[in-house]
Enzyme design. Sequence first.
Site, mmCIF file in Angstrom:
data_model
loop_
_atom_site.group_PDB
_atom_site.id
_atom_site.type_symbol
_atom_site.label_atom_id
_atom_site.label_comp_id
_atom_site.label_asym_id
_atom_site.label_seq_id
_atom_site.Cartn_x
_atom_site.Cartn_y
_atom_site.Cartn_z
ATOM 1 N N CYS A 77 6.204 -0.017 10.888
ATOM 2 C CA CYS A 77 5.101 -0.607 10.108
ATOM 3 C C CYS A 77 3.746 0.100 10.824
ATOM 4 C CB CYS A 77 4.864 -1.905 9.970
ATOM 5 S SG CYS A 77 6.148 -2.713 9.190
ATOM 6 N N HIS A 128 -3.519 -6.519 10.297
ATOM 7 C CA HIS A 128 -2.202 -6.031 9.922
ATOM 8 C C HIS A 128 -1.735 -7.118 8.706
ATOM 9 C CE1 HIS A 128 1.903 -4.343 9.941
ATOM 10 N NE2 HIS A 128 2.412 -5.582 10.392
ATOM 11 N N GLU A 159 -1.322 -12.710 14.955
ATOM 12 C CA GLU A 159 -2.471 -11.968 14.930
ATOM 13 C C GLU A 159 -3.953 -12.967 15.038
ATOM 14 O OE1 GLU A 159 -4.166 -8.175 12.532
ATOM 15 O OE2 GLU A 159 -2.621 -9.168 11.501
ATOM 16 N N LYS A 206 -2.890 -6.472 2.151
ATOM 17 C CA LYS A 206 -1.416 -6.424 1.647
ATOM 18 C C LYS A 206 -1.302 -7.110 0.557
ATOM 19 C CE LYS A 206 0.884 -4.671 5.950
ATOM 20 N NZ LYS A 206 -0.242 -4.525 6.837
ATOM 21 N N HIS A 239 3.124 -4.317 1.030
ATOM 22 C CA HIS A 239 3.350 -3.498 2.691
ATOM 23 C C HIS A 239 4.217 -2.569 2.545
ATOM 24 C CE1 HIS A 239 4.185 -3.298 6.685
ATOM 25 N NE2 HIS A 239 4.368 -4.463 7.172
ATOM 26 N N PHE A 299 7.790 -4.067 13.735
ATOM 27 C CA PHE A 299 9.020 -4.605 14.317
ATOM 28 C C PHE A 299 9.009 -3.586 15.420
ATOM 29 C CE2 PHE A 299 10.982 -6.535 10.486
ATOM 30 C CZ PHE A 299 10.259 -7.620 10.365
#
Length: 399
Positions: free
Chosen positions: A157, A289, A300, A320, A325, A384
């Site tokens: 991502c 994010h 976050e 998002k 996403h 990830f």
Amino acid sequence: MTRIVVSGLGIASPIGNDTGSFWQSLLTGSGNFKEASALPGKGIRVAEVQGQSFMEGLGLSPSACDRNALFAVAAARQALTTAGLDAGLPRPERVGVILGNSAGGQCSTDEQYARLYTQNKRPHPMTVAKVMVSSSASWVSMTSGATGPCFVTSSACASSSHAIGTAMQFLRAGLVDIVIAGGTEAPLSAGTLLAWDAMKIMSRTACRPFALGRDGLMLGEGAGIIVLETEAHARDRGLIPKIEVAGFGFSADAGDIVAPNLDGMTRAMSLALADAGLQAGDVAYINAHGTGTRANDRAETQALKRLFGDRPVPPTSSIKGVTGHALGAAGAFEAIATIMAIENGIAPPTANFDAADPECDIDCIPHQGRAMPIPVAMSNSFAFGGLNTALVFKDMRSN
């Protein structure tokens, strides 16, 4: 230090195939989530690019290109047009293409596995060319005429944020004059969706970043492209730059393959600010994010609090809940949203914020965009594999 500026933007997305439509959808919090066409009856909702209008005038066929490459070419053409480069590239050997793409031609991979295993037919002769991760950058190079450095960054991502940051560094180093940068992804194939669904982190209702009761992410697709160049080169072409890409920070957690890590997140943001020669207190807005998963949004939030210390975390939102996403394209979508927020003096809202979560107690700009001066903004991507990035953008008009 050489200043790197934004001279063009382009997008192909589920909420608009031009930057104007994209921006208006962000401001209204209007997503376009529907049951995945690749998996009818499974209840998996995604954000798909609608129709084929984004392909008009490209002169490319789906038989030669995967969907992710078509998205990239469409967005790149827009970006080059807005940069005043649609009539041709000056010194094409000094123009690079650096795109983020998480997994290459996933739709083509699915199609050819079905052909092989269910129909007992050999794969199509163009299969390798369509599924290779670098194909999107190659197609943008071929259709634009750019003959400088051309490659893909693939870091889940964070892919397109890595691409934009790497482009900035190539420009600073004097290796190129212009870079077509950003990212693309077309992950909405049956196999890919079922693989994500097996992780139990996909929402069946709505993506609700930072909200109480959030239950996961929803996948999207598309491409976002930014044309970057040195300030001197842009001004020599007669442009008056508005936005500078001022800083880039990146880190690796060296920890868990999927769990977020506060140290890695915080370090990426700190490095981006240091690269820009700024302090945390200079940041007016953060595009998070913000995936809508319990773990990411909580981590976050904690990382932002650690970064800002005794200061309040500035207004922060995630897009998002509107775009979905888009994996390797997510950072590019969010960089474009951040750039447009600075240009318009409006921070886009966090959609679907139906209840506050005490563990995410920051100003998430719920429901409605907020008019505010944004001299400096940050865009985060935390992937990830423990791959963290942060980009810092500055309003050059306020200098």
